[in-house]
Design a protein around this motif. Structure first.
Motif, short mmCIF file in Angstrom:
data_model
loop_
_atom_site.label_atom_id
_atom_site.label_comp_id
_atom_site.label_asym_id
_atom_site.label_seq_id
_atom_site.Cartn_x
_atom_site.Cartn_y
_atom_site.Cartn_z
N CYS A 96 -11.31 -9.02 -5.80
CA CYS A 96 -10.49 -8.98 -6.96
C CYS A 96 -11.17 -8.38 -8.08
O CYS A 96 -12.39 -8.45 -8.38
CB CYS A 96 -9.93 -10.29 -7.26
SG CYS A 96 -10.96 -11.56 -8.04
N ALA A 97 -10.47 -7.66 -8.91
CA ALA A 97 -11.02 -6.85 -9.82
C ALA A 97 -9.81 -7.04 -11.14
O ALA A 97 -8.70 -7.14 -11.07
CB ALA A 97 -11.12 -5.44 -9.46
N LYS A 98 -10.69 -6.99 -12.27
CA LYS A 98 -9.98 -6.89 -13.84
C LYS A 98 -9.63 -5.29 -14.01
O LYS A 98 -10.50 -4.69 -14.22
CB LYS A 98 -10.77 -7.75 -14.81
CG LYS A 98 -10.09 -7.68 -16.04
CD LYS A 98 -11.26 -8.04 -16.89
CE LYS A 98 -10.82 -7.70 -18.48
NZ LYS A 98 -11.00 -6.39 -18.67
N GLY A 99 -8.37 -5.02 -14.52
CA GLY A 99 -8.01 -3.95 -15.08
C GLY A 99 -8.48 -3.85 -16.43
O GLY A 99 -8.78 -4.52 -16.97
N TYR A 112 -10.39 -0.44 -13.04
CA TYR A 112 -11.24 -1.57 -13.17
C TYR A 112 -12.43 -1.76 -13.47
O TYR A 112 -13.33 -0.85 -13.46
CB TYR A 112 -10.94 -2.58 -11.93
CG TYR A 112 -11.52 -2.01 -10.67
CD1 TYR A 112 -10.71 -1.13 -9.85
CD2 TYR A 112 -12.86 -2.50 -10.26
CE1 TYR A 112 -11.25 -0.67 -8.63
CE2 TYR A 112 -13.35 -1.75 -9.11
CZ TYR A 112 -12.49 -0.98 -8.32
OH TYR A 112 -13.18 -0.57 -7.15
N ASP A 113 -12.82 -2.71 -14.62
CA ASP A 113 -14.07 -2.79 -15.01
C ASP A 113 -14.95 -3.97 -14.74
O ASP A 113 -16.38 -4.08 -14.84
CB ASP A 113 -14.06 -2.78 -16.54
CG ASP A 113 -13.16 -3.75 -17.17
OD1 ASP A 113 -12.85 -3.68 -18.36
OD2 ASP A 113 -12.58 -4.48 -16.58
N TYR A 114 -14.40 -4.99 -14.01
CA TYR A 114 -15.23 -6.22 -13.37
C TYR A 114 -14.60 -6.55 -12.20
O TYR A 114 -13.37 -6.45 -11.97
CB TYR A 114 -15.25 -7.12 -14.46
CG TYR A 114 -15.91 -7.20 -15.60
CD1 TYR A 114 -15.14 -6.75 -16.68
CD2 TYR A 114 -17.40 -7.54 -15.84
CE1 TYR A 114 -15.78 -6.49 -18.07
CE2 TYR A 114 -17.86 -7.43 -17.06
CZ TYR A 114 -17.31 -6.90 -18.39
OH TYR A 114 -17.97 -6.71 -19.51
N TRP A 115 -15.51 -6.96 -11.34
CA TRP A 115 -14.98 -7.60 -9.97
C TRP A 115 -15.80 -8.61 -9.45
O TRP A 115 -16.74 -9.03 -10.09
CB TRP A 115 -15.09 -6.31 -8.87
CG TRP A 115 -16.29 -5.65 -8.88
CD1 TRP A 115 -17.17 -6.16 -7.59
CD2 TRP A 115 -16.79 -4.69 -9.59
NE1 TRP A 115 -18.19 -5.14 -7.70
CE2 TRP A 115 -18.20 -4.47 -8.92
CE3 TRP A 115 -16.37 -3.99 -10.61
CZ2 TRP A 115 -18.93 -3.49 -9.51
CZ3 TRP A 115 -17.18 -2.81 -11.10
CH2 TRP A 115 -18.45 -2.86 -10.69
#
Length: 125
Positions: A96-99, A112-115
């Motif tokens: 999963c990743a954060k946009g 995305y910048d974090y996963w």
């Protein structure tokens, strides 16, 4: 700091189901789009699905359309991926990743910048 922790992977037979979860912390969960990407053995990252911050717009890649569904519960800071009618080619590590914003503009790595660390899903008889 931003953390994303996936769970729910495992071994399932073809035609079976898995429900992946991802708990986010360290950021305002409800204000960012989220996505699932996967990496099959020996292959590159593949965009699977995404959902906007409010949860009222979703996208899934054609190869999983009708079989996978993405959802989120902003009250629990949790993202989900319901996977059904699984095929051996769905075998992968799912991340999963954060946009970077409230919605997704283009389905590329720069979105995305974090996963998270990923969870393994294996489809085999």
């Amino acid at each position: 700091q931003v953390q994303l922790v996936e769970s729910g992977g495992g071994l399932v037979q073809p035609g079976g189901s898995l429900r992946l979860s991802c708990v986010g912390s360290g950021f305002f969960f409800s204000t960012y789009a989220l996505m699932w990407v996967r990496q099959a053995p020996g292959k590159g990252l593949e965009w699977v699905a995404d959902i906007n911050s409010a949860g009222d717009y979703t996208y899934v890649v054609d190869s999983v359309k009708g079989r996978f569904a993405i959802s989120r519960d902003n009250t629990k800071n949790t993202l989900y991926l319901q996977m059904s009618s699984l095929k051996p080619e769905d075998t992968a590590v799912y991340f999963c990743a954060k946009g970077r914003g409230s919605s997704v503009a283009g389905r590329t790595r720069s979105e995305y910048d974090y996963w998270g660390q990923g969870t393994q899903g294996t489809v085999s008889s």
